[in-house]
Scaffold this active site. Structure first.
Site, PDB file in Angstrom:
ATOM      1  N   CYS A 113      -8.921  58.090 122.319  1.00 45.25           N
ATOM      2  CA  CYS A 113      -8.775  58.518 120.929  1.00 45.25           C
ATOM      3  C   CYS A 113      -7.731  59.612 120.777  1.00 45.25           C
ATOM      4  CB  CYS A 113     -10.110  58.978 120.362  1.00 45.25           C
ATOM      5  SG  CYS A 113     -10.871  60.346 121.259  1.00 45.25           S
TER       6      CYS A 113
ATOM      7  N   GLU B  60     -16.619  62.134 115.006  1.00 45.96           N
ATOM      8  CA  GLU B  60     -15.452  62.254 115.872  1.00 45.96           C
ATOM      9  C   GLU B  60     -14.726  60.922 115.808  1.00 45.96           C
ATOM     10  OE1 GLU B  60     -14.599  65.017 116.863  1.00 45.96           O
ATOM     11  OE2 GLU B  60     -16.445  66.156 116.673  1.00 45.96           O
TER      12      GLU B  60
END
Length: 485
Positions: free
Chosen positions: A251, A212
């Protein structure tokens, strides 16, 4: 250090052999233990975040970390028994009578490497998914948020035996040794550069990985959402909330904005004004999050300085003044900053903030001449973790969805697709590989074991050597040709 890691992994692998497929009841009990941990320690979680960041508003910690985890636990506990059920699949005519099905088996021991920006959410969300799948877990939290890492180790040790869930603390060297272990699956959340190293390390032991990562997540503003003052204010407020939440250290945060050229300046001004309304002051404001480190602050200041040297228009917060720079640095705070680019081509001049993920409260705004041009600009870059599209026109929404690529999408908003427990979360290409959350996370940490049981009589039981005329006739029929006389 390596010996301690190997010992912990050995304990968990032995536990996997003793109980390779935990039932639904122990999985739900493990999730219930996590739920009690979160509900009973909200104050301690917030104090740890404050120690690492200097400041983060308590509502932000609850909204971004505690509530999503509780939602994920409730979602998984209610469904895990159904997810575990064997799945019957059709059996081909040539294999009748027979039965075929898939059983969901835990992959075994899962390694999780979590980042500092949401130290509880991004540590415990994959733990929830792994426990729902019946796995054991070794967690390596980030050394850049030491207070949160210490608290995670303390609390998880109070709830779980180390053969079920263990926390490994240490620096970057320890993290590299952790990623070299022979896990049954490794999940890493962090930067693309480190993700490459993690994947290379895991490949030596053929350990499957979920990465990720991140990247430059764009926001495309279609004309109908910026053409009027009211629409522009509504759009700017939504974008500013998502961008400056946690001081941009997300993010999924919008990394840059693409706006119609005719409305570029007005959109940039609206974004700067929205930031000022959200955060009238920066110094000593309990609602504004500090940056994680001086090094991170220096990097962000360097991005803004590079833009200023290139002559780009910079819209600064009123608190961003020379006489306050020392105080801002002491509190590790960077005021919301909007940078206006005159043209898409300007990004080709190696402007630093358009070459790397910003990961802070700095927002570039760039002009486009058509939605097709905006989509082409996005597609010319590595696939982002998220994409945001603002338009009330359903046909325009569909066009953007069909002509761009990204890990996930929120329409007319930001970040919120990540908070839906029923949606998979993950990137594509440079923004990651694999997805988790909810059922996707259960599948990520499960092995779909294929099982076939033939009936007592089956065509393949007599189609064996020595092959005679009956075998040849049967094969001819199977191929769809008439038998030869």
């Amino acid at each position: 250090m390596t010996g301690h890691l190997q010992h912990s992994l050995l304990l968990q692998k032995r536990a996997v052999l003793r109980e390779p497929v935990p039932g639904a009841a122990p999985r739900r009990a493990a999730l219930a233990g996590l739920e009690r941990l979160l509900r009973g320690n909200a104050g301690r979680l917030q104090r740890a975040v404050m120690a690492d960041f200097g400041n983060r508003a308590h509502p932000e910690t609850v909204l971004a970390e505690i509530l999503p985890l509780l939602d994920a636990i409730v979602y998984a506990r209610a469904r895990v028994a159904g997810w575990m059920r064997p799945q019957r699949v059709p059996v081909g005519l040539r294999f009748q009578p027979g039965q075929a099905w898939v059983e969901m088996r835990p992959v075994g021991c899962v390694g999780i490497v979590s980042p500092w920006n949401y130290p509880f959410l991004l540590s415990l969300q994959p733990v929830i998914d792994a426990l729902a799948a019946g796995c054991r877990v070794m967690l390596k939290p980030s050394e850049l948020s030491p207070a949160c890492a210490d608290l995670l180790a303390t609390l998880l040790a109070e709830v779980f035996d180390p053969e079920d869930v263990a926390v490994m603390q240490g620096d970057a060297a320890m993290a590299r040794a952790f990623c070299a272990l022979e896990f049954d699956h490794l999940l890493f959340t962090g930067s693309t550069g480190v993700g490459r190293e993690v994947m290379q390390s895991a490949a030596r032991n053929l350990v499957p990985v979920t990465l990720e990562l991140g990247g430059k997540s764009p926001a495309i503003l279609c004309p109908d959402r910026v053409a009027t003052d009211a629409a522009r204010r509504r759009t700017a407020h939504s974008l500013a909330v998502g961008k400056f939440f946690n001081a941009g250290q997300t993010c999924l945060a919008p990394d840059y904005v693409l706006a119609p050229r005719a409305h570029l300046a007005a959109t940039a001004e609206a974004l700067a004004e929205a930031a000022r309304r959200l955060y009238p002051s920066i110094l000593d404001n309990p609602d504004y999050t500090g940056l994680i480190s001086n090094r991170h602050q220096d990097r962000l200041l360097g991005l803004v300085a590079d833009a200023a040297q290139r002559g780009l228009a910079i819209l600064r917060h009123p608190d961003d003044r020379a006489d306050r720079q020392g105080l801002l640095r002491a509190q590790r705070r960077l005021p919301p900053t909007v940078v206006m680019f005159p043209d898409l081509a300007a990004t080709a001049t190696e402007t630093a903030m358009m070459q790397e993920e910003i990961f802070g409260p700095v927002l570039p705004v760039l002009p486009y001449d058509s939605v097709e041009q905006a989509a082409a600009f996005v597609n010319a870059r590595p696939v982002p973790l998220a994409l945001y599209c603002y338009t009330d026109d359903r046909a325009q929404q569909r066009h953007v969805l069909d002509t761009t690529r990204s890990g996930g999408v929120t329409l007319n908003g930001t970040l919120l697709h990540c908070a839906q427990p029923g949606l998979p979360f993950g990137g594509l290409g440079h923004s990651g590989t694999g997805a988790y959350h909810g059922h996707a996370g259960f599948l990520r940490f499960s092995h779909r074991r294929a099982i076939y049981r033939p009936g007592r009589f089956s065509g393949f039981t007599w189609m064996t050597p020595p092959h005679g005329a009956m075998t040849r006739r049967a094969l001819t029929l199977m191929l769809g040709r008439k038998p030869q006389a």
